[in-house]
Design a protein around this motif. Sequence first.
Motif, PDB file in Angstrom:
ATOM      1  N   PHE A  49       0.890  -1.087   0.002  1.00 33.50           N
ATOM      2  CA  PHE A  49       0.204   0.049  -0.082  1.00 33.50           C
ATOM      3  C   PHE A  49       0.935   1.311  -0.042  1.00 33.50           C
ATOM      4  O   PHE A  49       2.039   1.367   0.647  1.00 33.50           O
ATOM      5  CB  PHE A  49      -0.982  -0.039   1.256  1.00 33.50           C
ATOM      6  N   TYR A  50       0.500   2.188  -0.823  1.00 36.33           N
ATOM      7  CA  TYR A  50       1.072   3.513  -0.976  1.00 36.33           C
ATOM      8  C   TYR A  50       0.014   4.580  -1.386  1.00 36.33           C
ATOM      9  O   TYR A  50      -1.068   4.287  -1.420  1.00 36.33           O
ATOM     10  CB  TYR A  50       2.463   3.518  -1.668  1.00 36.33           C
ATOM     11  N   ASP A  51       0.471   5.796  -1.713  1.00 33.60           N
ATOM     12  CA  ASP A  51      -0.561   6.579  -2.052  1.00 33.60           C
ATOM     13  C   ASP A  51      -0.561   6.627  -3.651  1.00 33.60           C
ATOM     14  O   ASP A  51       0.224   6.897  -4.432  1.00 33.60           O
ATOM     15  CB  ASP A  51       0.253   8.095  -1.882  1.00 33.60           C
ATOM     16  N   PHE A  52      -1.646   5.785  -3.976  1.00 35.15           N
ATOM     17  CA  PHE A  52      -1.971   5.224  -5.158  1.00 35.15           C
ATOM     18  C   PHE A  52      -2.126   6.343  -6.071  1.00 35.15           C
ATOM     19  O   PHE A  52      -1.535   5.912  -7.169  1.00 35.15           O
ATOM     20  CB  PHE A  52      -3.121   4.297  -5.289  1.00 35.15           C
ATOM     21  N   THR A  86     -13.224  10.289  -5.158  1.00 32.71           N
ATOM     22  CA  THR A  86     -11.956  10.688  -5.878  1.00 32.71           C
ATOM     23  C   THR A  86     -10.569  10.573  -4.625  1.00 32.71           C
ATOM     24  O   THR A  86     -11.088  10.324  -3.534  1.00 32.71           O
ATOM     25  CB  THR A  86     -11.870  12.237  -6.257  1.00 32.71           C
ATOM     26  N   GLY A  87      -9.545  10.335  -5.297  1.00 34.80           N
ATOM     27  CA  GLY A  87      -8.289  10.337  -4.348  1.00 34.80           C
ATOM     28  C   GLY A  87      -8.155   8.788  -4.037  1.00 34.80           C
ATOM     29  O   GLY A  87      -8.943   7.718  -4.743  1.00 34.80           O
ATOM     30  N   ASN A  88      -7.638   8.431  -2.991  1.00 33.47           N
ATOM     31  CA  ASN A  88      -7.584   6.980  -2.421  1.00 33.47           C
ATOM     32  C   ASN A  88      -8.635   6.722  -1.613  1.00 33.47           C
ATOM     33  O   ASN A  88      -9.306   7.370  -0.865  1.00 33.47           O
ATOM     34  CB  ASN A  88      -6.010   6.849  -1.587  1.00 33.47           C
ATOM     35  N   TYR A  89      -9.098   5.442  -1.783  1.00 34.43           N
ATOM     36  CA  TYR A  89     -10.295   4.829  -1.213  1.00 34.43           C
ATOM     37  C   TYR A  89      -9.937   5.145   0.556  1.00 34.43           C
ATOM     38  O   TYR A  89      -8.951   4.389   0.909  1.00 34.43           O
ATOM     39  CB  TYR A  89     -10.508   3.640  -1.316  1.00 34.43           C
ATOM     40  N   ASN A  90     -10.851   5.603   1.428  1.00 37.98           N
ATOM     41  CA  ASN A  90     -10.839   5.389   2.671  1.00 37.98           C
ATOM     42  C   ASN A  90     -12.185   4.946   3.467  1.00 37.98           C
ATOM     43  O   ASN A  90     -13.004   5.842   3.102  1.00 37.98           O
ATOM     44  CB  ASN A  90     -10.395   7.051   3.196  1.00 37.98           C
ATOM     45  N   PRO A  91     -12.004   3.844   3.939  1.00 30.22           N
ATOM     46  CA  PRO A  91     -13.244   3.358   4.289  1.00 30.22           C
ATOM     47  C   PRO A  91     -13.807   3.916   5.377  1.00 30.22           C
ATOM     48  O   PRO A  91     -15.250   4.140   5.571  1.00 30.22           O
ATOM     49  CB  PRO A  91     -12.730   1.920   4.999  1.00 30.22           C
ATOM     50  N   GLY A 111      -9.612   8.156  -8.908  1.00 35.43           N
ATOM     51  CA  GLY A 111     -10.436   7.884  -7.739  1.00 35.43           C
ATOM     52  C   GLY A 111     -10.730   6.130  -7.757  1.00 35.43           C
ATOM     53  O   GLY A 111      -9.861   5.198  -8.035  1.00 35.43           O
ATOM     54  N   TRP A 112     -11.640   5.910  -6.862  1.00 38.61           N
ATOM     55  CA  TRP A 112     -12.251   4.622  -6.524  1.00 38.61           C
ATOM     56  C   TRP A 112     -13.730   4.251  -6.806  1.00 38.61           C
ATOM     57  O   TRP A 112     -14.453   5.145  -6.926  1.00 38.61           O
ATOM     58  CB  TRP A 112     -11.800   4.262  -5.263  1.00 38.61           C
ATOM     59  N   THR A 113     -14.069   3.137  -6.841  1.00 40.47           N
ATOM     60  CA  THR A 113     -15.480   2.855  -7.206  1.00 40.47           C
ATOM     61  C   THR A 113     -15.643   1.393  -6.118  1.00 40.47           C
ATOM     62  O   THR A 113     -14.558   0.369  -6.054  1.00 40.47           O
ATOM     63  CB  THR A 113     -15.759   2.271  -8.463  1.00 40.47           C
ATOM     64  N   LEU A 119     -15.953  -5.418  -4.174  1.00 39.39           N
ATOM     65  CA  LEU A 119     -14.689  -4.997  -4.939  1.00 39.39           C
ATOM     66  C   LEU A 119     -14.687  -3.621  -4.827  1.00 39.39           C
ATOM     67  O   LEU A 119     -15.559  -2.864  -4.950  1.00 39.39           O
ATOM     68  CB  LEU A 119     -14.726  -5.425  -6.318  1.00 39.39           C
ATOM     69  N   ILE A 120     -13.590  -3.272  -4.046  1.00 36.22           N
ATOM     70  CA  ILE A 120     -13.174  -1.593  -4.366  1.00 36.22           C
ATOM     71  C   ILE A 120     -11.942  -1.840  -5.270  1.00 36.22           C
ATOM     72  O   ILE A 120     -10.883  -2.194  -5.135  1.00 36.22           O
ATOM     73  CB  ILE A 120     -12.418  -1.278  -2.832  1.00 36.22           C
ATOM     74  N   LEU A 121     -12.393  -0.800  -6.373  1.00 38.30           N
ATOM     75  CA  LEU A 121     -11.461  -0.664  -7.538  1.00 38.30           C
ATOM     76  C   LEU A 121     -10.704   0.480  -7.613  1.00 38.30           C
ATOM     77  O   LEU A 121     -11.496   1.522  -7.509  1.00 38.30           O
ATOM     78  CB  LEU A 121     -12.169  -0.708  -8.891  1.00 38.30           C
ATOM     79  N   GLN A 122      -9.491   0.443  -7.308  1.00 38.56           N
ATOM     80  CA  GLN A 122      -8.728   1.911  -6.998  1.00 38.56           C
ATOM     81  C   GLN A 122      -7.985   2.202  -8.244  1.00 38.56           C
ATOM     82  O   GLN A 122      -6.954   1.638  -8.528  1.00 38.56           O
ATOM     83  CB  GLN A 122      -7.935   1.602  -5.753  1.00 38.56           C
ATOM     84  N   ASP A 123      -8.186   3.563  -8.807  1.00 34.01           N
ATOM     85  CA  ASP A 123      -7.394   3.786  -9.992  1.00 34.01           C
ATOM     86  C   ASP A 123      -5.938   4.325  -9.475  1.00 34.01           C
ATOM     87  O   ASP A 123      -5.959   4.659  -8.104  1.00 34.01           O
ATOM     88  CB  ASP A 123      -8.056   4.971 -10.620  1.00 34.01           C
ATOM     89  N   THR A 124      -4.945   4.291 -10.087  1.00 30.07           N
ATOM     90  CA  THR A 124      -3.546   4.526  -9.660  1.00 30.07           C
ATOM     91  C   THR A 124      -2.927   5.378 -10.762  1.00 30.07           C
ATOM     92  O   THR A 124      -3.206   5.554 -11.801  1.00 30.07           O
ATOM     93  CB  THR A 124      -2.602   3.222  -9.462  1.00 30.07           C
ATOM     94  N   GLY A 125      -1.840   6.023 -10.134  1.00 26.46           N
ATOM     95  CA  GLY A 125      -1.181   7.289 -10.892  1.00 26.46           C
ATOM     96  C   GLY A 125       0.119   6.417 -11.258  1.00 26.46           C
ATOM     97  O   GLY A 125       1.080   7.332 -11.868  1.00 26.46           O
TER      98      GLY A 125
END
Length: 548
Positions: free
Chosen positions: A405-408, A467-472, A494-496, A438-444
């Motif tokens: 895990f890091y700042d995706f 938007t940004g990193n998913y934060n539960p 962002g994330w979905t 499923l948490i789908l997280q876009d990365t840079g």
Amino acid sequence: MAQLPRGSSTSRFYDFKVQTTRITKLCNTKNMVTINGIFPGPVIHAQEDDRIVVKVTNKTPYNTTIHWHGVRQRRSCWFDGPSYITQCPIQAGQTFTYDFTLVNQKGTFFWHAHVSWLRATVYGAFVVYPKTGVPYPFTYPHEEHIIILGEYWKQDVVQIERTTAASGGSPPVADAYTINGNPGPNYNCSNNDVYKIDVVPGKTYLLRLISAGLNSENFFAIANHKLTIVEADAEYTKPFTTDRVMLGPGQAINVLVTADQAIGKYSMAMGPYSSAKGAAFQDTLAIAHFKYLGAVTNSVSLPAQLPSVSDNLVVKTIMDGLRSLNPVNVPTEIDTNFFITIGLNVQKCHSKTPNQNCQGINHGVMAASMNNISFIMPKISLLEAYYKKINGSFTEDFPGVPLKFYDFVNGPNNIPNDTQSLNGTRVKILEYGSRVQLILQDTGTVTTENHPIHLHGFSFYVVGYGTGNYNPQAARFNLVDPPYMNTIGVPVGGWTAIRFVADNPGVWFMHCHLDIHQSWGLGTAFIVKNGKGEVETLPPPPADLPRC
């Protein structure tokens, strides 16, 4: 099928001949792979719960398969169509018959080739009406029209795919966008290649919008007219009115349009949504005409206003407006939770001729991954290997969370020449009936980007995104009336969050519907085990299943 009483549905038979056809567009003539010699291909019409039987004969030198996009294939995984996932391709001269039932499904679907980039030309609409006597949940339209958004290349798409793969770099952009196969007047030699709808003043029309684009996401609008969304991915939604919509490849949206403007000719425009930094795109719009009866034939059409190419806010606003028509039964307790990062990668150059084969960023080879693993297609189909217990085709160790895990989203800003992704045919096993999130997280890693992710065999509730990193702790979910979709654009940077119940036995591909990303490895597969009894068990393969 066990749960369908006999006589409750109709069988509909179609004959698909995969053949090469001479097509002239954009001052250029080429041989193109089509179904039955037409482009776009034939429309399949059916009703909810019908049985569909399509005999596909391959008369081309290329491998092919057909995928029935959005059809859930209840206990008919053998007929889902993605090559090397549920079947080997139909080879030159071979025939395969797809046979499945539209269990509890109605709405706008489409079918397309699911092998190499033949999807660029081999596609068509698939319209499933409600059962006889069951009305639409909105005012009945005066007419319905299918609008398929596509991309067109002057070159042979199979050759483009091979050249792109060999280069290690990015593909060329399309020579044109198309609306129902027509580029429209903005392109060379296309003044007469324009799709047109004739409308009666005051009447309301249902447009079934389908995105069959290969590598682009697109905005669509009609000059001076509002679009009211009433269905997304073949599920009714609460009516939502907007000036324009965005469709990623694989998405379908039904909109109502009322001819309530002054008599005239109005543009229906299709243009790019390009969310990736530095990515090339075709910026000439495809135009069709929305023409009122009584309008002067050669009158100038009023131009449609499309958002700027990277307008993420418009895309978010459309997503915000999508809600299921009625409250839905979302899984609230979760048995299996995944966190999956999505992104592009650069792999190290190992070629002896780097100038030819390492044209990716930093002289590397472009790749894409989920949880940093690029999916490699097996040599025989995953479903066959799993069903017949053939070892060596795949491993069951796709990681349920990223390896680190890091700042995706804002992570390392300098792109290394090797982002250290792994290769493998790794899948995840799901117990029958398990409730999955499923948490789908876009990365840079290379660039943030909107990724249209498609899950075969299921629709899923889109319970949250941001938007940004998913934060539960901070994420807000809609568990009352989220949209029920089969292809979701994971927001740029962002994330979905999506949820579904794994109640369909078989092997189901999940991948990015931008074909270049799929080619680069942006995918994985879920194996859903059999449950109890015949109704929860996958039947044996059909006798004519193609061999690899």
